[in-house]
Design a protein around this motif. Structure first.
Motif, PDB file in Angstrom:
ATOM      1  N   ASN A 280       0.882  -1.183  -0.352  1.00 20.46           N
ATOM      2  CA  ASN A 280       0.158  -0.308  -0.007  1.00 20.46           C
ATOM      3  C   ASN A 280       0.352   1.026  -0.062  1.00 20.46           C
ATOM      4  OD1 ASN A 280      -2.957  -0.630   0.719  1.00 20.46           O
ATOM      5  ND2 ASN A 280      -1.828  -1.690   1.883  1.00 20.46           N
ATOM      6  N   LEU A 281       2.514   1.318   0.528  1.00 22.97           N
ATOM      7  CA  LEU A 281       3.140   2.320   0.404  1.00 22.97           C
ATOM      8  C   LEU A 281       4.117   2.816   0.312  1.00 22.97           C
ATOM      9  CD1 LEU A 281       2.176   2.487   4.697  1.00 22.97           C
ATOM     10  CD2 LEU A 281       0.849   4.040   2.641  1.00 22.97           C
ATOM     11  N   SER A 282       4.589   1.283  -1.202  1.00 30.36           N
ATOM     12  CA  SER A 282       5.995   1.695  -1.100  1.00 30.36           C
ATOM     13  C   SER A 282       6.126   2.184  -2.562  1.00 30.36           C
ATOM     14  CB  SER A 282       6.577  -0.187  -1.196  1.00 30.36           C
ATOM     15  OG  SER A 282       7.419   0.013  -2.633  1.00 30.36           O
TER      16      SER A 282
ATOM     17  N   LEU B 195      16.350  -1.810   0.810  1.00 31.82           N
ATOM     18  CA  LEU B 195      16.205   0.512   0.829  1.00 31.82           C
ATOM     19  C   LEU B 195      15.666   0.613   2.720  1.00 31.82           C
ATOM     20  CD1 LEU B 195      15.455   1.410  -2.226  1.00 31.82           C
ATOM     21  CD2 LEU B 195      17.167   1.299  -1.756  1.00 31.82           C
ATOM     22  N   PRO B 196      16.840   1.921   3.199  1.00 32.98           N
ATOM     23  CA  PRO B 196      16.110   2.463   4.309  1.00 32.98           C
ATOM     24  C   PRO B 196      14.933   2.807   4.256  1.00 32.98           C
ATOM     25  CG  PRO B 196      17.240   3.391   3.443  1.00 32.98           C
ATOM     26  CD  PRO B 196      17.919   2.195   2.686  1.00 32.98           C
ATOM     27  N   LEU B 197      13.655   3.415   4.919  1.00 30.01           N
ATOM     28  CA  LEU B 197      12.376   3.551   5.202  1.00 30.01           C
ATOM     29  C   LEU B 197      12.308   5.112   4.351  1.00 30.01           C
ATOM     30  CD1 LEU B 197      10.708   2.111   8.262  1.00 30.01           C
ATOM     31  CD2 LEU B 197      11.035   1.800   5.651  1.00 30.01           C
TER      32      LEU B 197
ATOM     33  N   ALA C  75       9.194   6.890   0.653  1.00 36.33           N
ATOM     34  CA  ALA C  75       9.914   8.304   0.239  1.00 36.33           C
ATOM     35  C   ALA C  75       8.695   9.007  -0.135  1.00 36.33           C
ATOM     36  CB  ALA C  75      10.276   8.898  -0.746  1.00 36.33           C
ATOM     37  N   GLY C  76       7.983  10.227   0.990  1.00 35.39           N
ATOM     38  CA  GLY C  76       6.318  11.170   0.753  1.00 35.39           C
ATOM     39  C   GLY C  76       5.673  10.730   1.885  1.00 35.39           C
ATOM     40  N   ARG C  77       5.726   9.048   2.189  1.00 34.17           N
ATOM     41  CA  ARG C  77       4.579   8.467   3.295  1.00 34.17           C
ATOM     42  C   ARG C  77       5.183   9.422   4.554  1.00 34.17           C
ATOM     43  NH1 ARG C  77       1.689   7.061  -0.427  1.00 34.17           N
ATOM     44  NH2 ARG C  77       2.202   5.676  -1.948  1.00 34.17           N
ATOM     45  N   ASN C  78       4.685   9.344   6.001  1.00 40.67           N
ATOM     46  CA  ASN C  78       4.323   9.571   7.230  1.00 40.67           C
ATOM     47  C   ASN C  78       5.030   8.597   7.816  1.00 40.67           C
ATOM     48  OD1 ASN C  78       4.104  10.738   9.513  1.00 40.67           O
ATOM     49  ND2 ASN C  78       2.046  10.844   9.246  1.00 40.67           N
ATOM     50  N   VAL C  79       6.814   8.954   7.688  1.00 40.08           N
ATOM     51  CA  VAL C  79       7.903   8.447   8.413  1.00 40.08           C
ATOM     52  C   VAL C  79       8.611   8.898   9.504  1.00 40.08           C
ATOM     53  CG1 VAL C  79       9.624   6.766   8.529  1.00 40.08           C
ATOM     54  CG2 VAL C  79       8.325   6.549   6.718  1.00 40.08           C
ATOM     55  N   PRO C  80       8.573   8.111  10.960  1.00 37.74           N
ATOM     56  CA  PRO C  80       8.868   9.241  11.871  1.00 37.74           C
ATOM     57  C   PRO C  80      10.031   9.165  11.423  1.00 37.74           C
ATOM     58  CG  PRO C  80       7.826   7.569  13.011  1.00 37.74           C
ATOM     59  CD  PRO C  80       7.025   7.343  11.201  1.00 37.74           C
ATOM     60  N   ALA C  81      10.488  10.050  12.421  1.00 39.11           N
ATOM     61  CA  ALA C  81      12.485  10.349  11.840  1.00 39.11           C
ATOM     62  C   ALA C  81      13.419   9.114  12.597  1.00 39.11           C
ATOM     63  CB  ALA C  81      12.667  12.064  12.813  1.00 39.11           C
ATOM     64  N   GLU C  82      12.957   8.379  13.905  1.00 33.95           N
ATOM     65  CA  GLU C  82      13.399   7.826  14.362  1.00 33.95           C
ATOM     66  C   GLU C  82      14.165   6.300  13.429  1.00 33.95           C
ATOM     67  OE1 GLU C  82      11.040   8.674  15.961  1.00 33.95           O
ATOM     68  OE2 GLU C  82      10.382   7.295  16.989  1.00 33.95           O
ATOM     69  N   LEU C  83      13.111   6.574  12.405  1.00 35.31           N
ATOM     70  CA  LEU C  83      12.991   4.692  11.371  1.00 35.31           C
ATOM     71  C   LEU C  83      13.062   5.491  10.484  1.00 35.31           C
ATOM     72  CD1 LEU C  83       9.472   3.774  12.517  1.00 35.31           C
ATOM     73  CD2 LEU C  83      11.638   3.322  13.839  1.00 35.31           C
TER      74      LEU C  83
ATOM     75  N   ASP D 280      15.960   5.704   8.996  1.00 38.06           N
ATOM     76  CA  ASP D 280      17.051   5.207   8.318  1.00 38.06           C
ATOM     77  C   ASP D 280      17.385   3.104   8.466  1.00 38.06           C
ATOM     78  OD1 ASP D 280      19.436   7.919   9.913  1.00 38.06           O
ATOM     79  OD2 ASP D 280      18.682   6.890   7.570  1.00 38.06           O
ATOM     80  N   LYS D 281      16.202   3.333   9.066  1.00 37.28           N
ATOM     81  CA  LYS D 281      15.997   1.735   8.927  1.00 37.28           C
ATOM     82  C   LYS D 281      15.652   1.273   8.133  1.00 37.28           C
ATOM     83  CE  LYS D 281      15.312   1.557  14.253  1.00 37.28           C
ATOM     84  NZ  LYS D 281      14.847   0.925  15.349  1.00 37.28           N
ATOM     85  N   THR D 282      16.135   0.241   7.800  1.00 36.85           N
ATOM     86  CA  THR D 282      14.978  -1.594   6.781  1.00 36.85           C
ATOM     87  C   THR D 282      13.564  -1.558   7.525  1.00 36.85           C
ATOM     88  OG1 THR D 282      15.826  -2.950   6.765  1.00 36.85           O
ATOM     89  CG2 THR D 282      17.490  -1.608   5.381  1.00 36.85           C
ATOM     90  N   ILE D 283      12.739  -1.981   6.334  1.00 36.60           N
ATOM     91  CA  ILE D 283      11.805  -2.664   7.260  1.00 36.60           C
ATOM     92  C   ILE D 283      11.640  -3.535   7.579  1.00 36.60           C
ATOM     93  CG2 ILE D 283      10.767  -3.883   4.915  1.00 36.60           C
ATOM     94  CD1 ILE D 283       8.458  -2.353   6.701  1.00 36.60           C
TER      95      ILE D 283
END
Lengths: 443, 322
Positions: A98-100, A110-112, A117-125, A127-130
């Motif tokens: 739904n979001l990729s 890839l890191p989140l 990109a463009g989705r609502n991702v919290p800053a602390e996450l 650089d992590k991958t899924i």
């Protein structure tokens, strides 16, 4: 003596001739009846498939998930909670589907910040991958990014998993209800047995889906309306303009004869040829304008398709305006264009509008050019502008009919009912317009 | 150039002016907007020619690319009987044959029934019956072809299988597609023939009755021959429509070219093939893409020829009643 036998001979012959006439009269009458029967059979067949008893089974009963089984009443967090409880390992898959914004093969590496990109991702996450996310973090991503509608849809398909095990047609449902009920209880003891109209409110509202139970025609209907809008916007002014030129301005010269013959020839070209034309010109050559296989390309192609029909029809309407009106206008000192715009066109407009509406109803039902242009085979989001990928109602009917499962025939029948209702509306308005203005002209 | 009306108008107003103000020019005031509008309308008219030229150019160019790619010559295209692009075989005969078979089946149904209905409506039916039945037949003509395709797959095929045996009739077959196409074309033939029949003047009928002919004999010997050109034109137009029809065959006739004369097996037509191939993944400049246009060109030429013949017959052989 010879007169008597001649008279006998004549009488006998007359009887034979009359008999032959009566037999053939029956045949001609029968031909008409067969044609009418075919029409009845067609409507009966569609109605037959669109209503009937079904046996439906849930993987998880929605009544256990929400009071009264009303999943839509739950809020986003509760919905995500349901998903986590029932399909814990698939949360990452839902995020991806739904979001990729990247290719599926790259999503896990890839890191989140890039993958979402463009989705609502919290800053602390970011650089992590899924794969490095905890279950709660995944759930949080899902809850904040997906709309309520999307979550309800997800829970419906993935958890509740309502499945139509079997459906029966209308005649069996009406006339063999009791034996059907017994049969259903035997074969599908867990299933719910109820009368379903495949054309219902949800059907009109839902977007397309790969399960027949949940598929709706919203995307297809919107696509059709967009296409027909662009078609008329393009074909109406040009068609009426060409008709005005041919009727009012053109002399009976060679070039204009060629144009007229040309228009009549074009009206007889098969619609799939227009599809090929649209593919080569609007989708390929003019890709910088239309962006490929989009609504715009489809609208322009259909515009070319109905252009000859509009021209011919508008010509007839203009021809029907009495020349006394034109001459009176000239007599008052008006120029050619003033005459056309203020006198002739308003007088011919009802006829032109009627013809355009009929051309529109033809265009709405056309499938072949849209297939060639490249209507998408699976689209679930609404069109958001002339440059979006599209599907249309007849395309949806075509795709559903081609699927082997029985239930797809049922929803195809429901979609056909919607299409026919739309056409009925258009044709009725055209006839109404014609009646009204015919009375006006005569009065 | 001014029309006579405009000149006269100018002269009369000019005459008034001349009486009052002898130094006024008599020429019409030039209006640029009129010329601009006229140019725009001419452009609209010419756009239709643009469409035809585009069709010819687009179909021609891609077909040329196809034949120039060296995979198949023109002769092979029209004479070999296998269409397998992967194997490099591009014979159009299977597709053409299937098209002709479905059209043939369609006309087999539409010809007698359409003409019969036309004769009934124009000669035998009371005016009120005629007024009710004509619009109902028009409904048949207005139903989208995808609905007919659905009908063919979900009604006609099971019917044929029930009548002729499940082993003899495949799920996809050209017969059921052809028969449903016939139902679709029936209103075209019926309405055009009925117009032709109604156009025969009453004097001819009354003369025939006066000589003692029955109604049936009048129809067969007087009216039908008089309306023949219109009827034949309607038949040819019907064939042209059947040849160009896509959705019914795409849904019911099968996927996969098959050169056969058995109407109860699957065999793809030209139009069905174009629809199937372009519905899938199609890369531009591939042989598949170009071959579509070669088929399209054949289709276009065929239907154009049929339409022109139909129109010529109407114009040339139309009876002139004094």
């Amino acid at each position: 003596m010879s007169n008597m036998s001649d008279l006998d001979h004549f009488r006998r012959n007359l009887r034979v001739r009359h008999l032959r006439g009566t037999i053939w009269q029956r045949f001609f009458w029968l031909s008409t009846v067969v044609a009418l029967l075919a029409l009845v059979a067609l409507f009966y067949n569609v109605a037959n498939q669109a209503f009937g008893y079904v046996a439906e089974q849930y993987e998880v009963d929605p009544a256990t998930l929400a009071p009264n089984g009303d999943i839509a009443a739950l809020d986003n967090d509760a919905l995500v909670g349901v998903l986590v409880a029932n399909k814990p390992r698939k949360i990452a898959v839902y995020i991806r589907d739904n979001l990729s914004v990247v290719d599926a093969s790259q999503f896990t590496t890839l890191p989140l910040a890039q993958a979402l990109a463009g989705r609502n991702v919290p800053a602390e996450l970011a650089d992590k991958t899924i794969r490095e996310l905890s279950q709660d973090e995944e759930a949080q991503l899902l809850a904040t990014n997906l709309s309520h509608e999307q979550l309800v849809q997800l829970v419906d398909t993935e958890v509740v998993g309502a499945q139509i095990l079997e459906s029966w047609d209308l005649t069996t449902s009406l006339f063999q209800r009791d034996s059907l009920e017994v049969l259903a209880k035997e074969q599908y003891p867990q299933a719910k047995f109820y009368f379903r109209s495949w054309i219902n409110f949800n059907f009109l509202i839902n977007p397309g889906s790969s399960t027949p139970n949940e598929a709706g025609i919203r995307t297809a209907l919107l696509g059709s309306l967009w296409v027909i809008g662009i078609t008329v916007l393009f074909a109406f002014p040009i068609g009426v303009g060409a008709a005005i030129y041919l009727e009012e301005y053109a002399s009976r010269s060679r070039i204009n004869q060629i144009i007229e013959t040309n228009v009549r020839n074009l009206a007889g070209v098969p619609s799939i040829i227009y599809g090929l034309l649209g593919l080569a010109i609007f989708v390929r050559a003019l890709e910088f304008v239309t962006d490929g296989r989009t609504l715009l390309a489809a609208g322009l192609t259909m515009g070319l398709l109905i252009l000859p029909v509009i021209i011919i029809n508008a010509q007839e309407a203009l021809r029907a305006v009495p020349s006394s009106i034109r001459e009176a206008s000239f007599g008052m000192g008006a120029t050619k264009w003033q005459t056309v715009w203020h006198q002739v066109l308003p007088a011919a407009m009802p006829g032109i509008l009627t013809g355009t509406i009929l051309a529109m109803s033809r265009a709405i039902g056309e499938t072949a050019p849209l297939i060639v242009i490249g209507a998408s085979t699976f689209i679930v989001f609404d069109p958001n502008g002339p440059l979006s990928k599209f599907t249309a109602l007849p395309i949806q009917i075509y795709q559903w009919t081609s699927r082997p499962q029985d239930q797809f025939r049922d929803i195809a029948a429901a979609a056909i009912i919607v299409l026919l209702a739309l056409l009925l509306l258009l044709n009725a308005s055209a006839i109404f317009l014609r009646q009204r203005y015919q009375r006006k002209l005569q009065a | 150039m001014q029309s006579e009306l405009e000149v006269r108008r100018d002269m009369s107003t000019a005459a008034e002016f001349a009486v009052r103000r002898p130094d006024t020019s008599l020429f019409k005031r030039p209006r640029i907007s009129e010329d601009v509008i006229r140019l725009f309308l001419l452009f609209c008219g010419v756009l239709s020619i643009f469409t035809t030229i585009s069709i010819v150019i687009v179909l021609g160019r891609e077909s040329l690319l196809f034949f120039q790619s060296g995979l198949v010559s023109l002769g092979e295209f029209f004479t070999t009987t296998r269409w397998q692009p992967q194997a490099g075989e591009f014979g159009i005969l299977p597709l053409l044959n299937s098209t002709l078979m479905t059209s043939g089946a369609a006309m087999l149904l539409a010809l007698p029934l359409g003409l019969g209905a036309a004769i009934y409506l124009s000669e035998y039916a009371p005016p009120r019956v005629r007024a009710t039945l004509k619009p109902i037949l028009e409904i048949l003509a207005g139903i989208p072809t995808v609905v007919y395709g659905y009908f063919a797959l979900t009604f006609m095929t099971p019917l044929l299988r029930a009548l002729l045996g499940q082993d003899n009739v495949q799920i996809y077959n050209t017969a059921s597609a052809g028969l449903v196409m016939g139902i679709m074309i029936l209103p075209t033939i019926s309405s055009m023939s009925e117009d032709a029949l109604s156009a025969v003047p009453r004097s001819l009928r009354e003369a025939s009755y006066g000589l003692g002919a029955t109604r049936f004999e009048t129809i067969i010997k007087v009216i039908l021959p008089a309306a023949l050109s219109g009827i034949i034109a309607s038949f040819i137009l019907g064939v042209s429509r059947a040849v160009g029809e896509t959705m019914i065959v795409a849904l019911a006739a099968g996927a996969g070219p098959n050169f056969t004369f058995n109407p109860f097996v699957a065999a793809e037509t030209m139009t069905g093939h174009i629809a199937r191939i372009s519905g899938g993944d199609l890369s531009y400049n591939s042989v598949d893409y170009n071959s579509l246009f070669a088929i399209g060109l054949t289709l276009f030429v065929l239907t154009l020829a049929l339409n022109l013949i139909s129109r010529t017959i109407t114009k040339r052989f139309r009876e002139v009643y004094s």
